[in-house]
Structures are given as structure tokens and as C-alpha cells.
Design a protein around this motif. Sequence first.
Motif, PDB file in Angstrom:
ATOM      1  N   PRO A  43      -3.876  -7.986   4.182  1.00  0.00           N
ATOM      2  CA  PRO A  43      -2.962  -7.127   4.943  1.00  0.00           C
ATOM      3  C   PRO A  43      -1.804  -6.587   4.108  1.00  0.00           C
ATOM      4  O   PRO A  43      -1.419  -5.430   4.264  1.00  0.00           O
ATOM      5  N   LEU A  44      -1.236  -7.399   3.223  1.00  0.00           N
ATOM      6  CA  LEU A  44      -0.101  -6.943   2.423  1.00  0.00           C
ATOM      7  C   LEU A  44      -0.495  -5.821   1.467  1.00  0.00           C
ATOM      8  O   LEU A  44       0.293  -4.913   1.195  1.00  0.00           O
ATOM      9  N   LEU A  50      -0.090   1.895   2.443  1.00  0.00           N
ATOM     10  CA  LEU A  50       0.373   2.785   3.509  1.00  0.00           C
ATOM     11  C   LEU A  50       1.838   3.159   3.323  1.00  0.00           C
ATOM     12  O   LEU A  50       2.269   4.240   3.737  1.00  0.00           O
ATOM     13  N   ALA A  51       2.617   2.267   2.701  1.00  0.00           N
ATOM     14  CA  ALA A  51       4.026   2.560   2.464  1.00  0.00           C
ATOM     15  C   ALA A  51       4.206   3.662   1.427  1.00  0.00           C
ATOM     16  O   ALA A  51       5.148   4.458   1.517  1.00  0.00           O
ATOM     17  N   ARG A  52       3.295   3.716   0.459  1.00  0.00           N
ATOM     18  CA  ARG A  52       3.446   4.728  -0.598  1.00  0.00           C
ATOM     19  C   ARG A  52       2.496   5.908  -0.425  1.00  0.00           C
ATOM     20  O   ARG A  52       2.707   6.973  -1.002  1.00  0.00           O
ATOM     21  N   ASN A  68      -1.250 -10.556  10.696  1.00  0.00           N
ATOM     22  CA  ASN A  68      -2.422 -10.033  11.390  1.00  0.00           C
ATOM     23  C   ASN A  68      -2.293  -8.518  11.592  1.00  0.00           C
ATOM     24  O   ASN A  68      -1.267  -7.912  11.274  1.00  0.00           O
ATOM     25  N   GLY A  69      -3.346  -7.914  12.116  1.00  0.00           N
ATOM     26  CA  GLY A  69      -3.370  -6.465  12.239  1.00  0.00           C
ATOM     27  C   GLY A  69      -2.276  -5.904  13.124  1.00  0.00           C
ATOM     28  O   GLY A  69      -1.681  -4.862  12.824  1.00  0.00           O
ATOM     29  N   LEU A  70      -1.974  -6.576  14.224  1.00  0.00           N
ATOM     30  CA  LEU A  70      -0.911  -6.125  15.129  1.00  0.00           C
ATOM     31  C   LEU A  70       0.444  -6.175  14.442  1.00  0.00           C
ATOM     32  O   LEU A  70       1.250  -5.245  14.555  1.00  0.00           O
ATOM     33  N   GLU A  71       0.703  -7.266  13.735  1.00  0.00           N
ATOM     34  CA  GLU A  71       1.980  -7.418  13.030  1.00  0.00           C
ATOM     35  C   GLU A  71       2.125  -6.378  11.923  1.00  0.00           C
ATOM     36  O   GLU A  71       3.224  -5.861  11.676  1.00  0.00           O
ATOM     37  N   LEU A  72       1.019  -6.065  11.272  1.00  0.00           N
ATOM     38  CA  LEU A  72       1.052  -5.050  10.219  1.00  0.00           C
ATOM     39  C   LEU A  72       1.487  -3.702  10.786  1.00  0.00           C
ATOM     40  O   LEU A  72       2.367  -3.031  10.233  1.00  0.00           O
TER      41      LEU A  72
END
Length: 263
Positions: A43-44, A50-52, A68-72
Motif C-alpha cells: 500500500p505505501l 499516487l502522490a507524485r 488497508n485499502g480504505l485507509e489508503l
Amino acid sequence: MMPATEPPITCLVLEDDLLMRDLVGSFVEQVPALQLIGLHEQPLAAFEQLARQPADLLISDIEMPGLNGLELVRALRQPPLVIFMTSHQKYAAQSYEVDAVDYLLKPLAFDRFLRAIDKARQLLQHRRAARLINEPSPAPWPPSTPGSSSQEDYFFIRTEMQFVKLRYDEVAYIEAMRDFSKVFLEDGTVHITLVNLKNIESQLPAPLFVRTHRSFLVNASKIEVITNQDVKLLKVAVPLSQTYRDEVTERVVQNRLITRRSG
């Protein structure tokens, strides 16, 4: 699935299981409308990409070690459209809270995957149209007649480059999709409008429509069954959250409940 004149849908896949990750990657590669820009196990790693490098669509597992996916999705400042995939139905309500496009149960079937992609494609078309139009804030919707205290029995919505007239009694429910909404009609027709649910709710007649969930507004007259988790109308189950349960029950049932009278 997608006109050749439209840009591809950039897509990132996040799945910690190798076999499932390869399967979803192969699904993506079979769809000409999709452009795979990332295939991640961690996930990280997906978060950093996605941030860049923003993507149009994230296809993500939910249960993963650590984040998890929701937290991401909640951690992203500007999350893409999201399609979740999981082996468990228990996350369905939480997926609505982050405006997921769809919720796929494993094992995945390619035809079901295609339906989810088509939903994302339609939403992206409307989002891109909204940016192209670049119009000022819409006028009050639906419009009211000056000096009149009564509501008409219809309203208009704008969908892409046209106005569509709808009667209140043909609307079944409305679903929030971030900065726009999906209007579901009694006959199965679905319209997407470039107005968010909060603005729609504030401009529709309050006695006719009731909020059942932060993402759903329902025509109260269409509700046939109320449970602790949802309301049922036209063979469709719409989520009912605890926040709105008492109000929905009071508004819909009112004084029509048949009771066993004492004495």
C-alpha cells in the motif's frame, strides 16, 4: 467501450496476493480504454506513486498488512476514482463512505469487472466534461416561480451538454459520487448530473425526499421496507445508516403503522 477520441483511463492496481494481482493486471490489459501505470503489492508504494503521479482510477484490495485499502484512500489528498475488491461483504458500507465506484467480491469475474470499469468510465466522462464547460455556479435547481408558494411536479438536471426534465414521482433515489450525483429513475434509467448531493438535497422538496445515508437521498414514497441496515424500494436495497434511521422511520411510517391497541 470508450470512443477513440477520449484519453485513456490511467489505472493503478494494488493487491498483496500475487495470483490475484496478476489476474487483475491481465484484466486491465484486455481493456483498450485502460492504461496500467502501476501494479503494486505494498500500500505505501501505491500511496507514494499516487502522490507524485495522479491516476484516474485505483483498483485496490481492502484487507492488506499495515495500511488497508480504505485507509489508503482516506490518506490521499486527492484520491482517484476507486474500485474495491475483497473476499468479504462487511466492508461494503465503509466503501460508500469513500465514494467507491464499485465493490467487487472475489473471485473476480471478467464481465463483472467490465461493468465496474464502465461505471468509472462514465463518471470520468462527466468529470472531464465539467472541466471543459468551466461554467459559473449553476442557478438555483430546480427553479422556482417568483411569487409562487407551490412546487411544480418536475425539475431539470444538466447532464453533460443537455438539460433533462424529470418528474419527482419518477425518481427512485439519488447517489452521491463526490462532486456529482447519479439519479436513478423508477424505470431503471440512470442520469449523472454535475451537482453534488448536498446541493440537490437543499433544492428538492423536503417532504418528498429523505436522506438515508451520507451518500443516498431516497424518494420517501418509494420505500417499501425499512430494516436496521437498509431501505428497500423497487427490489433495490439502499444503505440506511444509524444517523438517519430514526428520521427515516418517522418520515416514512408516520401515523400509518397498524398497532395492537390495548383495552
